[in-house]
Design an enzyme around this catalytic site. Structure first.
Site, short mmCIF file in Angstrom:
data_model
loop_
_atom_site.label_atom_id
_atom_site.label_comp_id
_atom_site.label_asym_id
_atom_site.label_seq_id
_atom_site.Cartn_x
_atom_site.Cartn_y
_atom_site.Cartn_z
N HIS A 124 -3.87 -2.34 -4.72
CA HIS A 124 -4.52 -1.30 -5.50
C HIS A 124 -5.03 -0.21 -4.57
O HIS A 124 -5.46 -0.49 -3.46
CB HIS A 124 -5.70 -1.88 -6.31
CG HIS A 124 -6.09 -0.98 -7.43
ND1 HIS A 124 -6.98 0.04 -7.28
CD2 HIS A 124 -5.66 -0.95 -8.71
CE1 HIS A 124 -7.10 0.66 -8.43
NE2 HIS A 124 -6.30 0.09 -9.32
N ASP B 236 -2.36 -5.54 -13.81
CA ASP B 236 -1.04 -5.78 -14.40
C ASP B 236 -0.51 -7.18 -14.16
O ASP B 236 0.39 -7.63 -14.87
CB ASP B 236 -0.02 -4.76 -13.83
CG ASP B 236 -0.32 -3.37 -14.30
OD1 ASP B 236 -0.48 -3.20 -15.51
OD2 ASP B 236 -0.42 -2.46 -13.46
C1 LIG Z 1 -0.87 0.05 -6.43
C2 LIG Z 1 -0.18 0.67 -5.23
C3 LIG Z 1 0.79 1.75 -5.72
C4 LIG Z 1 -1.23 1.30 -4.34
O1 LIG Z 1 -0.55 1.97 -3.36
P1 LIG Z 1 -1.23 2.62 -2.09
O2 LIG Z 1 -2.69 2.73 -2.23
O3 LIG Z 1 -0.48 3.87 -1.80
O4 LIG Z 1 -0.98 1.53 -0.98
P2 LIG Z 1 0.23 1.54 0.03
O5 LIG Z 1 1.51 1.54 -0.71
O6 LIG Z 1 -0.02 2.62 1.04
O7 LIG Z 1 0.04 0.12 0.68
C5 LIG Z 1 -0.77 -0.18 1.82
C6 LIG Z 1 -0.11 -1.37 2.52
O8 LIG Z 1 -0.06 -2.49 1.67
C7 LIG Z 1 1.29 -2.84 1.37
N1 LIG Z 1 1.39 -3.07 -0.05
C8 LIG Z 1 0.73 -2.44 -1.03
N2 LIG Z 1 1.05 -2.95 -2.22
C9 LIG Z 1 1.95 -3.93 -1.98
C10 LIG Z 1 2.65 -4.79 -2.81
N3 LIG Z 1 2.48 -4.75 -4.13
N4 LIG Z 1 3.49 -5.67 -2.26
C11 LIG Z 1 3.66 -5.73 -0.92
N5 LIG Z 1 3.02 -4.91 -0.07
C12 LIG Z 1 2.17 -4.01 -0.60
C13 LIG Z 1 2.13 -1.61 1.75
O9 LIG Z 1 3.44 -1.97 2.07
C14 LIG Z 1 1.33 -1.08 2.92
O10 LIG Z 1 1.62 -1.89 4.03
P3 LIG Z 1 1.74 -1.22 5.48
O11 LIG Z 1 0.40 -0.61 5.76
O12 LIG Z 1 2.09 -2.37 6.34
O13 LIG Z 1 2.82 -0.19 5.37
C15 LIG Z 1 0.60 -0.41 -4.44
O14 LIG Z 1 -0.28 -1.43 -4.08
C16 LIG Z 1 1.78 -0.96 -5.21
O15 LIG Z 1 2.86 -0.38 -5.16
N6 LIG Z 1 1.60 -2.10 -5.94
C17 LIG Z 1 2.67 -2.62 -6.76
C18 LIG Z 1 2.77 -1.88 -8.06
C19 LIG Z 1 1.63 -2.20 -8.99
O16 LIG Z 1 1.28 -3.35 -9.20
N7 LIG Z 1 1.08 -1.14 -9.59
C20 LIG Z 1 0.00 -1.28 -10.53
C21 LIG Z 1 -1.28 -0.77 -9.97
S1 LIG Z 1 -2.64 -1.08 -11.04
#
Ligand SMILES: CC(C)(COP(=O)(O)OP(=O)(O)OC[C@H]1O[C@@H](n2cnc3c(N)ncnc32)[C@H](O)[C@@H]1OP(=O)(O)O)[C@@H](O)C(=O)NCCC(=O)NCCS
Length: 369
Positions: free
Chosen positions: A255, A306
């Site tokens: 998140h 979710d």
């Molecule tokens: C929610 C979300 C978009 C937040 O994204 P964000 O704040 O931009 O976080 P980032 O994508 O920059 O992630 C930070 C780190 O955690 C990792 N990470 C984040 N979510 C992850 C996931 N669901 N699975 C695996 N790794 C994840 C990223 O790869 C990144 O790792 P790194 O620093 O080694 O590159 C992201 O966690 C995600 O894509 N989750 C899955 C989709 C989801 O469940 N969405 C609903 C949100 S309520």
């Protein structure tokens, strides 16, 4: 520059807040609201910034039920889609946009008219989602019942029979937990749209488009697709390890704001445990717990709203591609609250970009390129 606007405070709001991993609506914790209130009460709270009295709540519920019916033209439109290919979120986005064409007040911008449109949209979104779900199965859309709650009416209009108490309670709670969430991507989208003084229907259509994406509301459907692909509890960890080796994201995990845990997830986890047990499908819950614990340990990431909502909705017998439309049916309450707040104290939202492209290029006539 903060990529993805991380940590940037872009507006003031009196609607909801996330402080120290605690989510509140108008200063009430979601714990109190999830445990004690109805979805209608929460919607009233978000729009009026106060809890309703009994009389106000009864009147509000009656207004919502009275507005659930759709213009025949919208039903006709839903029937006209190529139902084998249209995703319900795309159908919903388009239907809400079309709904605006049949609201004579669509472009009337005073506060009273906007509140009337908010009631219409909140009520009609439930009918659009359920009517579409029925039409694609060759069934006729169903009219709501006056004496049912919003949650019960949603399930009634979907299934054609009144829900059991446990089913109504589960949907009511899920709707409350998804109702608002500060400046999430779809709410920000709605605010940006209406800050141009565009109309409510445009704001909601834009917000539905943002919610549809897999990084936002679209994640719950993909969680269930993942659980289905895993199939059995013993396959869960090998499956997740492989995904991680391939640098793939695990849906329902992580998140932007919550780093220690999503306060909504524990309620959905409890519901998932209870409902999967009732339906004799505890494997979905057991599998989810294994994945949650593994990801927490390996990557320090919490399960988000979710993750467990997927097995909750699945246990209620809901088609997987309707999970995100249910999210929209709830979150529209927050979008509408934020739209009304934006109109009340508006300024165009127009940030800047840092230019990183080429400079001082010489224009070459097309025949010489
Ligand atoms: C929610 C979300 C978009 C937040 O994204 P964000 O704040 O931009 O976080 P980032 O994508 O920059 O992630 C930070 C780190 O955690 C990792 N990470 C984040 N979510 C992850 C996931 N669901 N699975 C695996 N790794 C994840 C990223 O790869 C990144 O790792 P790194 O620093 O080694 O590159 C992201 O966690 C995600 O894509 N989750 C899955 C989709 C989801 O469940 N969405 C609903 C949100 S309520």
């Amino acid at each position: 520059m903060a990529k993805g606007l991380e940590g940037v405070v872009a507006t003031e709001t009196s609607i909801s807040s996330i402080i120290n991993d605690q989510l509140t609506y108008v200063g009430y914790t979601i714990d109190d609201l999830a445990e004690n209130s109805s979805f209608e009460e929460v919607v009233y709270l978000l729009w009026n910034l106060k809890l309703p009295t009994k009389t106000e709540l009864e009147a509000f519920k009656a207004d919502l039920t009275a507005e659930m019916e759709l213009p025949e033209a919208v039903i006709k439109h839903l029937r006209s889609y190529d139902l084998s290919t249209v995703h319900p979120m795309a159908a919903l986005r388009s239907a809400v946009s079309i709904l605006g064409l049949y609201d004579e007040e669509a472009d009337v911008m005073d506060q009273a008219a906007n509140k009337r449109k908010a009631v219409r949209l909140q009520a009609k979104i439930a009918t659009i989602v359920t009517a579409f779900a029925r039409i694609r199965k060759g069934q006729e859309p169903i009219q709501p019942k006056k004496d049912l709650s919003f949650a019960a009416n949603f399930l009634f209009m979907l299934n054609g029979e009144e829900p059991k108490d446990t089913e109504e309670e589960a949907i009511n709670k899920a709707l409350i937990l998804h109702a608002d969430h500060e400046l999430n991507a779809s709410t920000f989208t709605a605010r940006v749209c209406v800050a141009t003084l565009s109309d409510i229907y445009s704001g909601i259509t834009a917000a539905i488009g943002a919610l549809k994406g897999p990084l936002h509301g679209g994640a719950n459907e993909r969680v269930m697709a993942m659980l289905t692909e895993i199939g059995d509890v013993e396959n869960a960890i090998p499956y997740i390890k492989e995904k991680m080796e391939n640098d793939e994201k695990i849906m329902g995990m992580g998140h932007r704001v919550y780093k220690n845990g999503d306060p909504r997830a524990k309620y959905l986890k409890e519901m998932s445990k209870e409902l999967t047990k009732i339906t004799g499908q505890a494997k979905w819950y057991d599998m989810s717990v294994k994945i949650e614990e593994f990801i927490k340990e390996e990557k320090g990431l919490p399960a988000n709203v979710d993750f467990y909502s997927a097995s909750v909705y699945h246990s209620l017998g809901i088609d997987h591609d309707l999970f995100t439309p249910i999210f929209a049916t709830s979150r529209i309450s927050g979008w509408l609250a934020h739209i009304l707040e934006q109109y009340d104290n508006n300024r165009l939202i127009r940030p800047r970009a840092e230019y990183v492209g080429p400079k001082n290029q010489e224009y070459v006539a097309i025949e010489n390129r």
